[in-house]
Design a protein around this motif. Structure first.
Motif, short mmCIF file in Angstrom:
data_model
loop_
_atom_site.label_atom_id
_atom_site.label_comp_id
_atom_site.label_asym_id
_atom_site.label_seq_id
_atom_site.Cartn_x
_atom_site.Cartn_y
_atom_site.Cartn_z
N SER A 96 -8.19 -10.87 4.23
CA SER A 96 -7.68 -9.50 4.30
C SER A 96 -7.01 -9.09 3.00
O SER A 96 -7.06 -7.92 2.59
CB SER A 96 -6.69 -9.36 5.46
OG SER A 96 -7.29 -9.66 6.68
N ARG A 97 -6.37 -10.07 2.33
CA ARG A 97 -5.68 -9.75 1.06
C ARG A 97 -6.64 -9.40 -0.06
O ARG A 97 -6.21 -8.88 -1.10
CB ARG A 97 -4.79 -10.92 0.65
CG ARG A 97 -3.54 -11.07 1.51
CD ARG A 97 -2.51 -11.97 0.84
NE ARG A 97 -2.96 -13.34 0.69
CZ ARG A 97 -2.83 -14.30 1.61
NH1 ARG A 97 -2.26 -14.01 2.77
NH2 ARG A 97 -3.25 -15.53 1.37
N ASP A 98 -7.94 -9.69 0.12
CA ASP A 98 -8.92 -9.21 -0.85
C ASP A 98 -8.90 -7.69 -0.93
O ASP A 98 -9.27 -7.10 -1.95
CB ASP A 98 -10.33 -9.67 -0.48
CG ASP A 98 -10.55 -11.16 -0.70
OD1 ASP A 98 -9.74 -11.78 -1.42
OD2 ASP A 98 -11.52 -11.70 -0.14
N PHE A 99 -8.49 -7.06 0.16
CA PHE A 99 -8.54 -5.59 0.25
C PHE A 99 -7.16 -4.94 0.32
O PHE A 99 -6.97 -3.85 -0.23
CB PHE A 99 -9.36 -5.19 1.48
CG PHE A 99 -10.70 -5.86 1.57
CD1 PHE A 99 -11.62 -5.73 0.54
CD2 PHE A 99 -11.03 -6.64 2.65
CE1 PHE A 99 -12.86 -6.35 0.61
CE2 PHE A 99 -12.26 -7.27 2.74
CZ PHE A 99 -13.17 -7.13 1.71
N ILE A 100 -6.23 -5.58 1.01
CA ILE A 100 -4.87 -5.03 1.16
C ILE A 100 -3.88 -6.14 0.80
O ILE A 100 -3.81 -7.16 1.50
CB ILE A 100 -4.59 -4.53 2.59
CG1 ILE A 100 -5.57 -3.42 2.99
CG2 ILE A 100 -3.15 -4.07 2.72
CD1 ILE A 100 -5.34 -2.09 2.32
N SER A 101 -3.11 -5.94 -0.25
CA SER A 101 -2.16 -6.97 -0.68
C SER A 101 -1.03 -7.14 0.34
O SER A 101 -0.66 -6.18 1.03
CB SER A 101 -1.56 -6.60 -2.04
OG SER A 101 -2.56 -6.52 -3.02
N GLY A 102 -0.53 -8.36 0.41
CA GLY A 102 0.68 -8.60 1.18
C GLY A 102 0.49 -8.96 2.63
O GLY A 102 1.47 -9.18 3.35
N ILE A 103 -0.76 -9.03 3.10
CA ILE A 103 -0.99 -9.42 4.50
C ILE A 103 -0.83 -10.93 4.62
O ILE A 103 -1.50 -11.70 3.94
CB ILE A 103 -2.37 -8.96 5.00
CG1 ILE A 103 -2.45 -7.43 5.02
CG2 ILE A 103 -2.66 -9.54 6.39
CD1 ILE A 103 -3.79 -6.88 5.44
N GLU A 104 0.07 -11.35 5.50
CA GLU A 104 0.35 -12.77 5.69
C GLU A 104 -0.06 -13.21 7.09
O GLU A 104 -0.32 -12.38 7.97
CB GLU A 104 1.85 -13.04 5.48
CG GLU A 104 2.38 -12.63 4.12
CD GLU A 104 1.81 -13.45 2.98
OE1 GLU A 104 1.31 -14.58 3.26
OE2 GLU A 104 1.86 -12.98 1.82
#
Length: 415
Positions: A327-335
């Motif tokens: 998911s972080r490939d598209f939206i930064s900061g998703i943990e």
């Protein structure tokens, strides 16, 4: 005496057919059979609600043609009846140069299919005008890709049909359909009910019912499960619409994407694994009958042999941590902690005898019986257009000779 029509299946496709036919042929009698206690409890009620614009499908195929027609029909129906419909738009985001080239190919296909407003965004600034928190080196933007509530649409279609006199029989499990050039018989709950025409829209059970009519073993349904996570707040507010990866032609299914739903949730996923139960919506679901049928199908093992690399990648990536990383490939900061347990669906994917996935819709006729043998995504988008297509195929005049023989467009191309 009026012509009698039986429809098997209470998902959106059966409902769309019933609605259209009761509207076109008010003098006919109609009965819809659904084994569950309510409509839309399987594929129709276990999807992300995307109204697909027709980006990927081979121009001239049934999928391409019926998806474009289906979008217009679904949108008009939702607006007419006050049902939710949101053109939130879709981005296919490229993260490397090879994907940019594939974006250009997809854009050409989409334009050939008549998808409006297609644009390739070539800078991060352009991408963020659409999705303010997205990352990527380029993206394809489809502004008219939408989301809706297909279960609500199905219920409304059935309500309108019932108002016109159609009989809805829930809790009615169809165990077989036999047909000839002069009529058809539906076996349900120990009864044998005669009809002039029968149309089978049985989804995950479509191949089994087709065989009771004398249909071939293939295309055979092989169920694939897709599990999603739900993106927690406040991270869900970072996603405005639909964010997808660029499809890799080496793999049969899309990777992880972020999908805003009509109820405001954002789904992350799905995985794509073989399901050991056709209608299993839990990771522990298992059916001995379904599993043995898969194991006994040589076509499946041929498919598996060609997709070992994909299967290994799915296994390695089927963790909450891996979903967050993708998911972080598209939206930064998703943990990892931002991903909550979500939903699970099962896709009725038809497979050919050589192990290849059936790419197009497949509709077969045998005497007075019509079978929908393959209708995976985007079948919900295309449902009302598929209904038109089938209604035009069958003959509701006296005698029934007009329904004999015939093949789907997909079969004609394979021949």
């Amino acid at each position: 005496m009026s012509t009698s029509i039986g429809i098997v299946g209470g998902g959106i496709l059966g409902a769309a057919l019933l609605h259209l036919l009761t509207e076109r042929h008010p003098d006919c009698s109609f009965t819809l059979f659904e084994k569950e206690s309510a409509p839309a409890l399987h594929q129709t009620g276990h999807n992300s609600g995307v109204v697909h614009a027709g980006l990927y499908y081979t121009p001239g195929s049934l999928k391409a043609t019926l998806t474009r027609r289906g979008v217009a029909l679904v949108k008009a129906f939702a607006e007419q009846h006050g049902l939710p419909y949101d053109e939130c738009g879709k981005l296919l985001i490229a993260t490397d140069e090879a994907q940019v080239h594939r974006l250009e190919q997809i854009a050409e296909t989409a334009r050939a299919n008549g998808v409006p407003g297609i644009e390739i965004l070539r800078t991060l600034e352009q991408i963020r005008r659409v999705e303010p928190h997205a990352n990527g080196i380029a993206a394809l933007h489809s502004p008219t890709t939408a989301i809706t509530d297909y279960a609500a649409i199905t219920r409304k279609l059935l309500d309108l049909s019932e108002q016109r006199g159609a009989e809805l029989r829930f809790g009615a499990r169809v165990t077989g359909v036999t047909g000839s050039d002069s009529g058809a018989v539906v076996e349900v709950g120990g009864e044998r009910l005669a009809f002039d025409r029968v149309i089978v829209c049985a989804g995950l059970q479509s191949d089994r019912i087709a065989k009771t009519t004398g249909g071939g073993r293939f295309p055979a349904i092989v169920p694939f499960a897709g599990s999603y996570y739900t993106l927690a707040q406040p991270k869900a507010d970072l996603v405005k619409g639909l964010i997808y990866p660029v499809p890799d032609p080496a793999f049969p299914f899309l990777g992880v994407h972020l999908s805003r739903m009509i109820d405001g949730r954002v789904l992350v996923g799905p995985s794509a694994f073989l399901s050991f139960r056709r209608e299993g919506y839990s990771s522990l679901s298992f059916s001995l009958r379904d599993s043995l049928q898969i194991a006994g199908t040589g076509a499946f093992w041929r498919f598996a042999a060609r997709n070992i690399r994909s299967a290994v990648q799915q296994l390695e990536g089927n963790t909450r941590r891996a979903f967050a990383r993708q998911s972080r490939d598209f939206i930064s900061g998703i943990e990892r902690r931002d991903l909550l347990p979500g939903t699970r669906g099962v896709r009725a994917q038809a497979m050919r005898s050589d192990g290849a996935l059936e790419e197009d819709f497949v509709i077969e006729r045998s005497g007075c019986v019509t079978h929908v043998r393959n209708a995976p995504s985007p079948a919900a988008t295309s449902s009302m257009a598929i209904a038109e297509h089938i209604a035009d195929m069958i003959d509701l005049g006296a005698g029934g000779s007009g329904a004999t023989g015939g093949t789907s467009a997909a079969e004609e191309r394979r021949a």
